[in-house]
Design an enzyme around this catalytic site. Structure first.
Site, PDB file in Angstrom:
ATOM      1  N   THR A  10       0.819  -1.216   0.000  1.00  0.00           N
ATOM      2  CA  THR A  10       0.000   0.000   0.000  1.00  0.00           C
ATOM      3  C   THR A  10       0.852   1.265   0.000  1.00  0.00           C
ATOM      4  O   THR A  10       0.691   2.142  -0.862  1.00  0.00           O
ATOM      5  CB  THR A  10      -0.939   0.003   1.220  1.00  0.00           C
ATOM      6  OG1 THR A  10      -1.779  -1.150   1.159  1.00  0.00           O
ATOM      7  CG2 THR A  10      -1.800   1.253   1.222  1.00  0.00           C
ATOM      8  N   LYS A  91       6.779   2.507  11.969  1.00  0.00           N
ATOM      9  CA  LYS A  91       6.899   2.968  13.358  1.00  0.00           C
ATOM     10  C   LYS A  91       7.434   1.887  14.292  1.00  0.00           C
ATOM     11  O   LYS A  91       8.098   2.175  15.275  1.00  0.00           O
ATOM     12  CB  LYS A  91       5.569   3.499  13.888  1.00  0.00           C
ATOM     13  CG  LYS A  91       4.419   2.511  13.933  1.00  0.00           C
ATOM     14  CD  LYS A  91       3.545   2.606  12.741  1.00  0.00           C
ATOM     15  CE  LYS A  91       2.338   1.699  12.780  1.00  0.00           C
ATOM     16  NZ  LYS A  91       1.568   1.777  11.525  1.00  0.00           N
ATOM     17  N   VAL A 118       4.370   8.502  12.006  1.00  0.00           N
ATOM     18  CA  VAL A 118       3.425   9.007  13.005  1.00  0.00           C
ATOM     19  C   VAL A 118       2.468   9.990  12.324  1.00  0.00           C
ATOM     20  O   VAL A 118       2.896  11.022  11.821  1.00  0.00           O
ATOM     21  CB  VAL A 118       4.131   9.722  14.173  1.00  0.00           C
ATOM     22  CG1 VAL A 118       3.122  10.124  15.235  1.00  0.00           C
ATOM     23  CG2 VAL A 118       5.224   8.844  14.770  1.00  0.00           C
ATOM     24  N   ILE A 122      -0.367  13.652   8.087  1.00  0.00           N
ATOM     25  CA  ILE A 122      -0.412  14.852   8.930  1.00  0.00           C
ATOM     26  C   ILE A 122       1.018  15.342   9.169  1.00  0.00           C
ATOM     27  O   ILE A 122       1.873  14.551   9.591  1.00  0.00           O
ATOM     28  CB  ILE A 122      -1.075  14.546  10.284  1.00  0.00           C
ATOM     29  CG1 ILE A 122      -2.474  13.966  10.081  1.00  0.00           C
ATOM     30  CG2 ILE A 122      -1.130  15.789  11.159  1.00  0.00           C
ATOM     31  CD1 ILE A 122      -3.097  13.425  11.346  1.00  0.00           C
ATOM     32  N   GLY A 173     -11.111  -2.420   5.483  1.00  0.00           N
ATOM     33  CA  GLY A 173      -9.664  -2.350   5.360  1.00  0.00           C
ATOM     34  C   GLY A 173      -8.991  -1.437   6.358  1.00  0.00           C
ATOM     35  O   GLY A 173      -7.790  -1.172   6.268  1.00  0.00           O
ATOM     36  N   ASP A 187       0.331   0.041  18.572  1.00  0.00           N
ATOM     37  CA  ASP A 187       0.565   1.038  17.532  1.00  0.00           C
ATOM     38  C   ASP A 187       0.745   2.428  18.141  1.00  0.00           C
ATOM     39  O   ASP A 187       1.660   3.169  17.768  1.00  0.00           O
ATOM     40  CB  ASP A 187      -0.614   1.039  16.554  1.00  0.00           C
ATOM     41  CG  ASP A 187      -0.447   2.046  15.434  1.00  0.00           C
ATOM     42  OD1 ASP A 187       0.361   1.791  14.524  1.00  0.00           O
ATOM     43  OD2 ASP A 187      -1.115   3.093  15.470  1.00  0.00           O
ATOM     44  N   LYS A 191       4.086   5.128  18.315  1.00  0.00           N
ATOM     45  CA  LYS A 191       3.976   6.497  17.823  1.00  0.00           C
ATOM     46  C   LYS A 191       4.265   7.526  18.918  1.00  0.00           C
ATOM     47  O   LYS A 191       4.856   8.579  18.646  1.00  0.00           O
ATOM     48  CB  LYS A 191       2.590   6.722  17.215  1.00  0.00           C
ATOM     49  CG  LYS A 191       2.398   5.946  15.921  1.00  0.00           C
ATOM     50  CD  LYS A 191       0.971   6.012  15.414  1.00  0.00           C
ATOM     51  CE  LYS A 191       0.814   5.228  14.110  1.00  0.00           C
ATOM     52  NZ  LYS A 191      -0.591   5.216  13.628  1.00  0.00           N
TER      53      LYS A 191
END
Length: 384
Positions: A10, A91, A118, A122, A173, A187, A191
């Site tokens: 991806t 990460k 992270v 953004i 997904g 996760d 981060k």
């Protein structure tokens, strides 16, 4: 500038598409020379031999999009050792080996940049760097994980249970077949570790208090709705007087707050500076093109020699679980009492215990007591 992309999933394919299809002058200066993939048939530039990339003197930047720890760790290490800049969205490997990668990059006069790891698209870490140039950051916190936010938002807006919402997220997904990293905190832990490095010059181990959101139910959401409250999954670090405190857990916000309003799989991450005050960064925290865009921005920075603050790991802050005092909410099938308890309310067969303002250490002790009696408990922090 010639680059290699490791992985053509991806994110890797997103990087390739942006560079090859982009029309800007900056993108015209970048060429993808090679793509590492398990099969040479993956695409026309593919190779399954990492040595072809490592030993290619024309390739100056390696973009790691493999994910996971192995072989990503070995490939990043060898790339840095061979004088290649490394840009990554991974990460997990960046959080675990950050100090080693930073040291290798400095030793070999190259950059190790992990902006996309992270917050996806953004511009969080780059602006954290900019803030640090002229200000002291006292706090970072936010919704770092889009999957957890999608689940909580859907439960809140559509009166859904956790399991059915998780299934929807998987079908769309947003969530993996094994959602543990998203709903149990792994996760967010990675981060917040990387955010801590840029905000506070520390590389911390992932052993700070982390509480899963897996046990939250529609009843919990409904209970909070009575009081115009919403719950989000938050990573947070506070710094004061040479000490820091980090946690990952559900956090309770008033419904008028910006965090409560974040929909679907979006993220919002905040910093609090001594001079600038609070800044918030909102947007898509993952995905092919948001993450790919962040990676390509890093590549352009390297190519143009743009000033980026080198990561410096000083580790001159000490860890404390006594730094902040908050009210917490503990939902359990067992009633709690004692000096830490402010109030207890029954709702649909469970006890909702609001604590007095207590330290994170006191919360940990209280949770240890609850665990022995009820493994399906939920704990959340009242945000302030």
């Amino acid at each position: 500038m010639k680059i290699a992309i490791l992985g053509y999933g991806t994110v890797g394919s997103g990087v390739y598409d942006i560079i090859t299809n982009g029309k800007t002058e900056e993108l015209n200066k970048i060429e993808v020379k090679s793509v590492f993939a398990r099969s040479r048939d993956k695409m026309h530039l593919a190779t399954d031999d990492i040595n072809e990339i490592i030993n290619d003197e024309e390739i100056s930047v390696v973009v790691e999009c493999l994910g996971g720890l192995n072989p990503a760790y070995d490939f990043i290490k060898r790339s840095l050792e061979n004088g290649k800049h490394v840009v990554t969205a991974n990460k997990a490997v960046a959080a675990k080996y950050l100090d080693e990668f930073v040291e290798l990059a400095e030793k070999n006069n190259v950059k190790f940049i992990f902006e996309a790891s992270v917050g996806g698209g953004i511009p969080w870490l780059v602006n954290l760097e900019r803030t640090r140039r002229v200000d002291e950051v006292k706090r970072v916190y936010g919704i770092f994980n889009g999957t957890s936010n999608f689940i909580l938002d859907n439960m809140y807006r559509n009166d859904q249970e956790f399991d059915s919402t998780l299934k929807t997220a998987q079908e769309l997904g947003y969530a993996e077949a094994d959602p543990s990293a998203d709903v149990d905190g792994g996760d967010v832990v990675n981060k917040i570790i990387l955010s801590n490095a840029l905000a506070f010059d520390i590389h911390v181990q992932p052993d700070f208090p982390t509480y899963s959101m897996r046990n939250i139910t529609k009843n919990d959401i409904d209970y909070l709705k009575q009081y115009d409250l919403a719950v989000k999954y938050i990573g947070e670090t506070n710094v004061e007087c040479g000490k820091y405190e980090t946690s990952v857990m559900l956090s309770i916000f008033g419904k008028e707050s910006q965090e409560a309003a974040v929909p679907l799989n979006n993220n919002i991450i905040s910093l609090d500076g001594s001079f600038i005050g609070e800044l918030k960064f909102y947007g898509q925290g993952a995905g092919k093109f948001p993450t790919g865009n962040a990676i390509v921005q890093d590549i352009v920075d390297i190519n143009e020699g743009s000033t980026r603050v080198d990561v410096v790991i000083k580790n001159d802050l000490s860890y404390s679980e006594e730094l902040t005092r908050r009210n917490y909410l503990v939902r359990s099938s067992v009633e709690l009492s004692g000096e830490l308890v402010e109030s207890v309310e029954q709702y649909k067969g469970n006890f909702y215990v609001k604590t007095k303002e207590i330290s994170l250490k006191q919360l940990t002790d209280l949770v240890d007591e609850v665990k022995e009696k009820d493994s399906s408990f939920v704990v959340a922090k009242f945000h302030k």
